[in-house]
Design a protein around this motif. Structure first.
Motif, PDB file in Angstrom:
ATOM      1  N   LEU A 118      26.622  65.596  32.799  1.00 24.36           N
ATOM      2  CA  LEU A 118      27.879  65.535  33.484  1.00 24.36           C
ATOM      3  C   LEU A 118      28.269  66.900  34.148  1.00 24.36           C
ATOM      4  O   LEU A 118      28.893  67.041  35.158  1.00 24.36           O
ATOM      5  CB  LEU A 118      29.177  65.067  32.675  1.00 24.36           C
ATOM      6  CG  LEU A 118      29.199  63.514  32.520  1.00 24.36           C
ATOM      7  CD1 LEU A 118      30.003  63.093  31.483  1.00 24.36           C
ATOM      8  CD2 LEU A 118      29.154  62.581  33.642  1.00 24.36           C
ATOM      9  N   ARG A 119      28.313  67.977  33.381  1.00 24.69           N
ATOM     10  CA  ARG A 119      28.692  69.125  33.802  1.00 24.69           C
ATOM     11  C   ARG A 119      27.900  69.478  35.044  1.00 24.69           C
ATOM     12  O   ARG A 119      28.115  70.085  36.033  1.00 24.69           O
ATOM     13  CB  ARG A 119      28.445  70.172  32.777  1.00 24.69           C
ATOM     14  CG  ARG A 119      29.673  70.368  31.557  1.00 24.69           C
ATOM     15  CD  ARG A 119      29.377  71.292  30.759  1.00 24.69           C
ATOM     16  NE  ARG A 119      29.670  72.612  31.338  1.00 24.69           N
ATOM     17  CZ  ARG A 119      29.280  73.970  30.918  1.00 24.69           C
ATOM     18  NH1 ARG A 119      28.490  73.670  29.542  1.00 24.69           N
ATOM     19  NH2 ARG A 119      29.250  75.032  31.440  1.00 24.69           N
ATOM     20  N   TYR A 120      26.353  69.152  34.908  1.00 26.44           N
ATOM     21  CA  TYR A 120      25.604  69.773  36.185  1.00 26.44           C
ATOM     22  C   TYR A 120      25.827  68.676  37.290  1.00 26.44           C
ATOM     23  O   TYR A 120      25.930  69.252  38.439  1.00 26.44           O
ATOM     24  CB  TYR A 120      24.230  69.379  35.544  1.00 26.44           C
ATOM     25  CG  TYR A 120      23.104  69.470  36.906  1.00 26.44           C
ATOM     26  CD1 TYR A 120      22.820  70.995  37.268  1.00 26.44           C
ATOM     27  CD2 TYR A 120      22.622  68.618  37.557  1.00 26.44           C
ATOM     28  CE1 TYR A 120      22.165  71.092  38.426  1.00 26.44           C
ATOM     29  CE2 TYR A 120      21.720  68.798  38.591  1.00 26.44           C
ATOM     30  CZ  TYR A 120      21.488  70.188  39.204  1.00 26.44           C
ATOM     31  OH  TYR A 120      20.933  70.376  40.202  1.00 26.44           O
ATOM     32  N   PHE A 158      30.422  78.126  37.548  1.00 29.50           N
ATOM     33  CA  PHE A 158      31.213  77.447  36.285  1.00 29.50           C
ATOM     34  C   PHE A 158      32.532  76.955  36.900  1.00 29.50           C
ATOM     35  O   PHE A 158      33.183  76.218  36.366  1.00 29.50           O
ATOM     36  CB  PHE A 158      31.215  78.687  35.275  1.00 29.50           C
ATOM     37  CG  PHE A 158      30.049  78.318  34.417  1.00 29.50           C
ATOM     38  CD1 PHE A 158      29.510  77.251  33.618  1.00 29.50           C
ATOM     39  CD2 PHE A 158      29.050  79.556  34.580  1.00 29.50           C
ATOM     40  CE1 PHE A 158      28.748  77.276  32.961  1.00 29.50           C
ATOM     41  CE2 PHE A 158      28.050  79.587  33.747  1.00 29.50           C
ATOM     42  CZ  PHE A 158      27.579  78.486  33.003  1.00 29.50           C
ATOM     43  N   ALA A 159      33.039  77.679  37.797  1.00 26.31           N
ATOM     44  CA  ALA A 159      34.455  77.248  38.524  1.00 26.31           C
ATOM     45  C   ALA A 159      34.339  75.832  39.128  1.00 26.31           C
ATOM     46  O   ALA A 159      35.223  74.807  38.874  1.00 26.31           O
ATOM     47  CB  ALA A 159      34.831  78.302  39.437  1.00 26.31           C
ATOM     48  N   VAL A 160      33.244  75.581  39.721  1.00 29.67           N
ATOM     49  CA  VAL A 160      32.955  74.240  40.349  1.00 29.67           C
ATOM     50  C   VAL A 160      32.615  73.220  39.269  1.00 29.67           C
ATOM     51  O   VAL A 160      33.451  72.121  39.352  1.00 29.67           O
ATOM     52  CB  VAL A 160      31.777  74.516  41.160  1.00 29.67           C
ATOM     53  CG1 VAL A 160      31.210  73.120  41.601  1.00 29.67           C
ATOM     54  CG2 VAL A 160      31.968  75.186  42.650  1.00 29.67           C
ATOM     55  N   ILE A 170      27.504  68.394  42.823  1.00 30.48           N
ATOM     56  CA  ILE A 170      28.388  67.737  44.032  1.00 30.48           C
ATOM     57  C   ILE A 170      29.370  68.572  44.512  1.00 30.48           C
ATOM     58  O   ILE A 170      29.509  68.815  45.763  1.00 30.48           O
ATOM     59  CB  ILE A 170      29.387  66.682  43.170  1.00 30.48           C
ATOM     60  CG1 ILE A 170      28.353  65.436  42.786  1.00 30.48           C
ATOM     61  CG2 ILE A 170      30.452  66.028  44.248  1.00 30.48           C
ATOM     62  CD1 ILE A 170      29.131  64.214  42.112  1.00 30.48           C
ATOM     63  N   GLY A 171      29.925  69.548  43.635  1.00 26.48           N
ATOM     64  CA  GLY A 171      30.937  70.624  44.086  1.00 26.48           C
ATOM     65  C   GLY A 171      30.151  71.398  44.918  1.00 26.48           C
ATOM     66  O   GLY A 171      30.677  72.306  45.795  1.00 26.48           O
TER      67      GLY A 171
END
Length: 207
Positions: A185-187, A5-7, A192-193
């Motif tokens: 978008l969150r996923y 969740f930080a990413v 990517i992160g």
């Protein structure tokens, strides 16, 4: 899980400004067959594994959940602590007339990094271990044969994915189900992160 969740939080705003949500999901729309079967796999982030399996023709559904632990009905917070022994996993329902269990296993390998223990990409801890959880001897033999073929190919010096008998599977909370469809978008920020695709390309090539 906190790292995940930080990413997401770190990249979501940037992505929402200009990145189109272009993740597609090709879940098989055919009605469930009376001869449907199930399989359980753990490949790190269950969001990613659920989305991957739903793209495979012959898969009826993929459900995020928890397996392999010591307590009944664990919550997301319980599992993410790493103390219950559960792994994030997916339960795949499939039509054996359209896709075989060995094909599912082969597909699974190509969506994980089998060379590491208790982690996948940016997610670390036993809850992110990889595993194949067989429900009968036919699945057991198929999973071990597939692993042994990979080792024999010389691609990997070792494979750290466990192959063990399936135990109870506990569905994850509703907000985790179809997470990629609900929160594209969150996923995308998370993926990517976590450099998931880049690492998969290193492990398996780009084809």
């Amino acid at each position: 899980m906190k790292a995940r969740f930080a990413v997401v939080a770190g990249l979501a705003l940037a992505l929402s400004g200009g990145l189109a949500a272009n993740i597609t999901h090709g879940a098989d729309a055919a009605a469930p067959s009376s001869a449907s079967a199930s399989a359980i796999f753990a490949g790190g982030c269950f969001w990613s594994m659920e989305a991957a399996f739903e793209k495979l023709p012959g898969v009826i559904s993929a459900e995020s959940g928890y397996t392999g632990g010591r307590t009944a009905n664990p919550s997301y917070e319980d599992v993410s602590s790493g103390r219950t022994g559960h792994a994030e996993a997916v339960r795949v329902r499939f039509d054996p007339a359209k896709v075989s269990y060995p094909q599912l296993v082969d597909y699974f390998w190509h969506h994980i990094d089998p060379t590491v223990k208790d982690q996948q990409f940016c997610d670390h801890g036993p809850q992110y271990r990889t595993g194949i959880y067989f429900s009968d001897e036919a699945q057991h033999k198929a999973a071990e044969a597939s692993r042994d073929a990979l080792l024999k190919s010389g691609r990997f010096a070792q494979i750290r994915t466990e192959i063990v008998a399936a135990g109870p599977f506990y569905p994850a909370e509703e907000y985790h189900q179809d997470f990629v469809k609900k929160n594209p978008l969150r996923y995308e920020a998370y993926r990517i992160g976590c450099v998931r695709d880049a690492r998969l390309a290193q492990v398996w090539g780009t084809k």
